[in-house]
Design a protein around this motif. Structure first.
Motif, PDB file in Angstrom:
ATOM      1  N   VAL A 243      77.792  84.134  59.373  1.00 32.04           N
ATOM      2  CA  VAL A 243      76.500  84.380  58.731  1.00 32.04           C
ATOM      3  C   VAL A 243      75.469  84.663  59.819  1.00 32.04           C
ATOM      4  N   GLU A 244      74.914  85.872  59.758  1.00 33.26           N
ATOM      5  CA  GLU A 244      73.846  86.194  60.713  1.00 33.26           C
ATOM      6  C   GLU A 244      72.549  86.200  59.932  1.00 33.26           C
ATOM      7  N   TRP A 245      71.807  85.158  60.061  1.00 32.36           N
ATOM      8  CA  TRP A 245      70.635  85.009  59.202  1.00 32.36           C
ATOM      9  C   TRP A 245      69.446  84.544  60.023  1.00 32.36           C
ATOM     10  N   GLN A 246      68.400  85.330  60.029  1.00 29.24           N
ATOM     11  CA  GLN A 246      67.204  84.901  60.766  1.00 29.24           C
ATOM     12  C   GLN A 246      66.177  84.440  59.748  1.00 29.24           C
ATOM     13  N   GLU A 247      65.886  83.143  59.779  1.00 34.01           N
ATOM     14  CA  GLU A 247      64.955  82.590  58.786  1.00 34.01           C
ATOM     15  C   GLU A 247      63.606  83.315  58.828  1.00 34.01           C
ATOM     16  N   ALA A 248      63.183  83.747  60.048  1.00 31.41           N
ATOM     17  CA  ALA A 248      61.864  84.382  60.177  1.00 31.41           C
ATOM     18  C   ALA A 248      61.745  85.618  59.290  1.00 31.41           C
ATOM     19  N   LEU A 249      62.892  86.271  59.049  1.00 31.35           N
ATOM     20  CA  LEU A 249      62.839  87.504  58.258  1.00 31.35           C
ATOM     21  C   LEU A 249      62.555  87.231  56.782  1.00 31.35           C
ATOM     22  N   VAL A 250      62.734  86.011  56.363  1.00 32.80           N
ATOM     23  CA  VAL A 250      62.469  85.719  54.942  1.00 32.80           C
ATOM     24  C   VAL A 250      61.238  84.822  54.806  1.00 32.80           C
ATOM     25  N   GLU A 251      60.392  84.828  55.822  1.00 33.53           N
ATOM     26  CA  GLU A 251      59.117  84.123  55.725  1.00 33.53           C
ATOM     27  C   GLU A 251      57.982  85.133  55.798  1.00 33.53           C
ATOM     28  N   LYS A 252      56.804  84.716  55.321  1.00 31.79           N
ATOM     29  CA  LYS A 252      55.712  85.707  55.246  1.00 31.79           C
ATOM     30  C   LYS A 252      55.042  85.964  56.590  1.00 31.79           C
ATOM     31  N   ASN A 253      55.263  85.071  57.544  1.00 29.58           N
ATOM     32  CA  ASN A 253      54.721  85.265  58.904  1.00 29.58           C
ATOM     33  C   ASN A 253      53.244  85.652  58.914  1.00 29.58           C
ATOM     34  N   GLY A 254      52.450  84.935  58.157  1.00 26.52           N
ATOM     35  CA  GLY A 254      51.001  85.158  58.189  1.00 26.52           C
ATOM     36  C   GLY A 254      50.498  86.196  57.206  1.00 26.52           C
ATOM     37  N   TYR A 255      51.377  86.984  56.620  1.00 25.04           N
ATOM     38  CA  TYR A 255      50.931  87.960  55.617  1.00 25.04           C
ATOM     39  C   TYR A 255      50.729  87.241  54.284  1.00 25.04           C
ATOM     40  N   PRO A 256      49.776  87.715  53.463  1.00 25.82           N
ATOM     41  CA  PRO A 256      49.570  87.034  52.180  1.00 25.82           C
ATOM     42  C   PRO A 256      50.729  87.259  51.201  1.00 25.82           C
ATOM     43  N   HIS A 257      51.439  88.356  51.373  1.00 24.92           N
ATOM     44  CA  HIS A 257      52.543  88.655  50.451  1.00 24.92           C
ATOM     45  C   HIS A 257      53.705  89.281  51.220  1.00 24.92           C
ATOM     46  N   PHE A 258      54.907  89.096  50.670  1.00 25.74           N
ATOM     47  CA  PHE A 258      56.080  89.742  51.275  1.00 25.74           C
ATOM     48  C   PHE A 258      55.941  91.258  51.214  1.00 25.74           C
ATOM     49  N   MET A 259      55.371  91.751  50.121  1.00 21.78           N
ATOM     50  CA  MET A 259      55.296  93.215  49.993  1.00 21.78           C
ATOM     51  C   MET A 259      54.507  93.813  51.158  1.00 21.78           C
ATOM     52  N   LEU A 260      53.361  93.185  51.486  1.00 23.02           N
ATOM     53  CA  LEU A 260      52.553  93.723  52.579  1.00 23.02           C
ATOM     54  C   LEU A 260      53.305  93.576  53.903  1.00 23.02           C
ATOM     55  N   LYS A 261      53.946  92.432  54.081  1.00 23.70           N
ATOM     56  CA  LYS A 261      54.701  92.220  55.325  1.00 23.70           C
ATOM     57  C   LYS A 261      55.778  93.300  55.460  1.00 23.70           C
ATOM     58  N   GLU A 262      56.445  93.589  54.366  1.00 20.17           N
ATOM     59  CA  GLU A 262      57.561  94.541  54.445  1.00 20.17           C
ATOM     60  C   GLU A 262      57.062  95.982  54.627  1.00 20.17           C
ATOM     61  N   ILE A 263      55.864  96.263  54.077  1.00 18.52           N
ATOM     62  CA  ILE A 263      55.273  97.593  54.333  1.00 18.52           C
ATOM     63  C   ILE A 263      55.003  97.726  55.831  1.00 18.52           C
ATOM     64  N   PHE A 264      54.449  96.653  56.417  1.00 16.15           N
ATOM     65  CA  PHE A 264      54.118  96.698  57.839  1.00 16.15           C
ATOM     66  C   PHE A 264      55.351  96.601  58.740  1.00 16.15           C
ATOM     67  N   GLU A 265      56.461  96.168  58.191  1.00 12.99           N
ATOM     68  CA  GLU A 265      57.691  96.107  58.998  1.00 12.99           C
ATOM     69  C   GLU A 265      58.359  97.479  59.125  1.00 12.99           C
ATOM     70  N   GLN A 266      57.820  98.467  58.426  1.00 14.99           N
ATOM     71  CA  GLN A 266      58.550  99.739  58.364  1.00 14.99           C
ATOM     72  C   GLN A 266      58.796 100.422  59.711  1.00 14.99           C
ATOM     73  N   PRO A 267      57.831 100.427  60.638  1.00 12.27           N
ATOM     74  CA  PRO A 267      58.152 101.069  61.923  1.00 12.27           C
ATOM     75  C   PRO A 267      59.399 100.452  62.557  1.00 12.27           C
ATOM     76  N   GLN A 268      59.494  99.117  62.513  1.00 11.76           N
ATOM     77  CA  GLN A 268      60.639  98.443  63.115  1.00 11.76           C
ATOM     78  C   GLN A 268      61.914  98.711  62.298  1.00 11.76           C
ATOM     79  N   ALA A 269      61.762  98.680  60.980  1.00 12.73           N
ATOM     80  CA  ALA A 269      62.939  98.898  60.122  1.00 12.73           C
ATOM     81  C   ALA A 269      63.500 100.311  60.346  1.00 12.73           C
ATOM     82  N   LEU A 270      62.604 101.276  60.503  1.00 14.88           N
ATOM     83  CA  LEU A 270      63.050 102.658  60.734  1.00 14.88           C
ATOM     84  C   LEU A 270      63.753 102.772  62.083  1.00 14.88           C
ATOM     85  N   GLU A 271      63.177 102.096  63.045  1.00 17.05           N
ATOM     86  CA  GLU A 271      63.798 102.056  64.392  1.00 17.05           C
ATOM     87  C   GLU A 271      65.220 101.478  64.279  1.00 17.05           C
ATOM     88  N   ASN A 272      65.334 100.379  63.560  1.00 19.14           N
ATOM     89  CA  ASN A 272      66.647  99.733  63.419  1.00 19.14           C
ATOM     90  C   ASN A 272      67.639 100.631  62.672  1.00 19.14           C
TER      91      ASN A 272
END
Ligand code: F6R
Length: 615
Positions: A243-272
């Protein structure tokens, strides 16, 4: 859709089950419950309607000490959203406790059979019928080792439909049985503790290894070990995956919502998504898991995409790219329609199933139907180890990381990115020139940086959402590869802000939707750079002339001087191949802010499920 969590170990099950249910909340649900085997052998069940907080509150009055238990978040199919219909379901004789994800299609006839034998249902669910059927078969089994497993197995032989289940028995206190047929179920193996869940998120890093059950398999968990067998009683060797699971990826990390966090994660997600996938000569892409040689790919003379929702829109955008770069005819099917349509296809047709979760039942069924007919099927999915990933002949992982917000954001843009790379690869195997290939590669490499730049529009879009927050209806219009992005913009707005929205091919507007145009129905135009720019600017004027407010998403440097729309959001100028990806970002932000201003639960919109595992 419906989340299952089961625990068998040494710790108190209650907290672990609640934690698991929290992690599965994103799948969508309307009621929840947990059940445990208590020290005196009794089965305890606590359920309630509404959010998990209500269950936590109710549980505070219960002293559950059991170390074996199951929990469930229910997304109603058979029967209303009531406590009675919530899971776990207890059999009529009180001997079996079950959580179920899926649909028992022949539950009515089984219920009649069981009622005649004294097992009457109290709820309206097909799942209670299944609990009763298991109780009936367990009671019939002679008292011997493996009786519990055999009882469940025999019961399932009579079931038509889909299920992922976790079952506890009053007479089997240190055991748990799980089984799957078209509804996902994964076993988590920890240090002398076991978990069952609908997906790895349910247990995350609590487990060291995971075993993804296949259809028709049952897992029998005991205190120190587990075994897997088929419905036909054959033992199956467990394929353990770390199991490769990073807890940080399923936390909001200071964003008010997951949706906003995931929108802002897009540059990194595209890179990956792109990492390690460009050819050494800088003019093409390559993928490790396609399991098709260049020669076989050159023989493909038609591609049929099967997908649902946003994933289908990503395929519609890919249709333009593949036809342009590779000159291969493409069709994009609703997976749910394709499955039953029996469309005639040529031998050299390649079917591609696209699904972020990898568990959408309609897409999975379309994949199976295509395979049954002998077609080669590839998958594009974010769901590592998902049913679609495992059943496809080959495929490409999106590597977007876990997406918790129910509305797809980074899963959608990484699908667009992967499919653009696939179009490039297919093109370079055919007629696309080195120069054109190299330009597209460069554009893709620039994409994360340009996505980052596009995200700077956030404040401006927030202000736009303030302006339109009370709107009741909106149009989204685009042409060519931006037309599917208009569809996605409308879908996102509907999903997270409950504002009615329609996406259209901009010129098609004149053939009907123009009747909707009024000052109360603003229109978003995707007016990026390219040969269609003049035409779409003309479409903007047609709408403005009829009194509607217009917002244009335009590329920098293409709209200097007098703005051609009432409001213009400027995204970086870019190669047409990546414009659909960049143009998506402002629409996601707009839907998000509209949802927030309208007080909607943007991460878990009403009635929606993240992973749609029923037809
Ligand atoms: C939209 C959305 C849905 C999914 C659809 C397919 O925000 O998330 O429309 O795209 O349910 O899901 P997957 O991609 O998991 O097959």
């Amino acid at each position: 859709m419906c989340g299952i969590i089961g625990y068998l170990g040494r710790k108190r099950a209650k907290e672990i089950l609640l934690e698991g249910l929290r992690r599965l909340e994103y799948r969508g649900y309307d009621s929840a419950g947990v059940g445990t085997v208590e020290g005196d052998g009794s089965l305890a069940v606590v359920r309630c309607v509404g959010p998990l907080d209500a269950l936590v509150e109710k549980l505070s009055g219960w002293n559950l000490a059991g170390t074996v238990g199951i929990g469930h978040t229910r997304w109603a199919t058979h029967g209303a959203v009531t406590e009675e219909n919530a899971h776990p379901q207890l059999s009529a004789d009180g001997s079996i406790l079950l959580v179920h994800n899926g649909v028992v299609e022949n539950f009515a006839s089984i219920a009649i059979f069981l009622a005649e034998r004294g097992y009457r249902s109290r709820s309206e669910t097909d799942s209670e019928v299944l609990a009763n059927l298991i109780a009936y078969h367990c009671a019939k089994e002679p008292p011997q080792q493996g009786r519990f497993l055999d009882g469940v197995r025999r019961a399932l032989l009579h079931v038509r439909g889909t299920y992922g289940i976790a079952v506890l028995g009053k007479d089997f206190p240190g055991e748990m049985v799980g089984a799957r047929s078209s509804s996902p179920l994964v076993l988590g193996v920890g240090d002398r503790e076991f978990f069952l869940a609908s997906d790895v998120a349910g247990f995350g890093s609590r487990a060291r290894d995971a075993v993804f059950l296949n259809d028709g398999e049952l897992v029998h968990i005991r205190e120190n070990n587990f075994s897997i067998c088929t419905l036909g009683r054959e033992l199956v060797e467990a394929a353990l995956e770390a199991v490769e699971w990073q807890e940080a990826l399923v936390e909001k990390n200071g964003y008010p919502h997951f949706m906003l966090k995931e929108i802002f994660e897009q540059p990194q997600a595209l890179e990956n998504a792109m990492r390690g996938r460009f050819s050494a000569d800088g003019s093409s892409a390559h993928f490790g898991g396609l399991r098709m040689s260049p020669r076989e790919l050159r023989q493909v003379d038609r591609i049929v995409f099967c997908a649902c929702g946003s994933a289908r829109y990503a395929c519609l955008a890919a249709e333009y790219a593949i036809e342009r770069f590779a000159r291969i005819p493409v069709e994009v099917e609703y997976a749910s329609e394709f499955r039953y349509r029996n469309a005639p296809m040529d031998r050299n047709t390649l079917v591609i199933a696209v699904s972020q979760s990898g568990e959408t039942i309609d897409t999975l069924s379309a994949l199976r139907e295509a395979k049954r007919k002998g077609y080669r099927v590839l998958a594009v999915t974010n769901g590592v180890g998902s049913s679609i990933a495992r059943e496809a002949d080959g495929g490409i992982y999106q590597h977007a990381g876990p997406e918790i917000g129910v509305a797809g954001t980074k899963s959608f843009t990484t699908q667009l990115c992967i499919l653009t790379m696939l179009a490039l690869y297919l093109g370079r195997l055919r007629d696309l020139s080195f120069e054109e290939g190299a330009e597209i590669v460069q554009a893709l490499k620039d994409l994360p940086r340009l996505a980052e730049e596009t995200l700077r529009l956030d404040e401006a879009i927030r202000a736009l959402a303030v302006h339109y927050a009370s709107c009741q209806s909106m149009l989204f219009l685009g042409r060519q590869s931006l037309f599917p992005i208009a569809l996605e913009g409308a879908l996102k707005l509907k999903e997270v802000s409950y504002v009615h929205a329609e996406g259209y091919a901009a010129a098609e507007m004149k053939h009907g939707p123009i009747a909707l145009i009024s000052k109360d129905c603003p229109a978003f135009f995707l007016a990026c750079d390219g040969p269609m720019l003049g035409k779409i600017q003309a479409n903007v004027q047609e709408v403005r002339a009829r009194g509607a407010d217009t917002v244009a998403i335009a590329c920098a440097g293409t709209c200097e001087g007098e703005p051609f729309a009432n409001r213009v959001l400027t995204i970086p100028r870019s190669h047409p191949a990546i414009q659909p990806i960049l143009a998506t970002i402002p629409l996601q932000l707009f839907a998000y802010h509209m949802g927030v201003f309208r007080d909607c639960n943007v991460d878990r919109p009403r009635n929606l499920a993240k992973s749609v595992t029923v037809e």
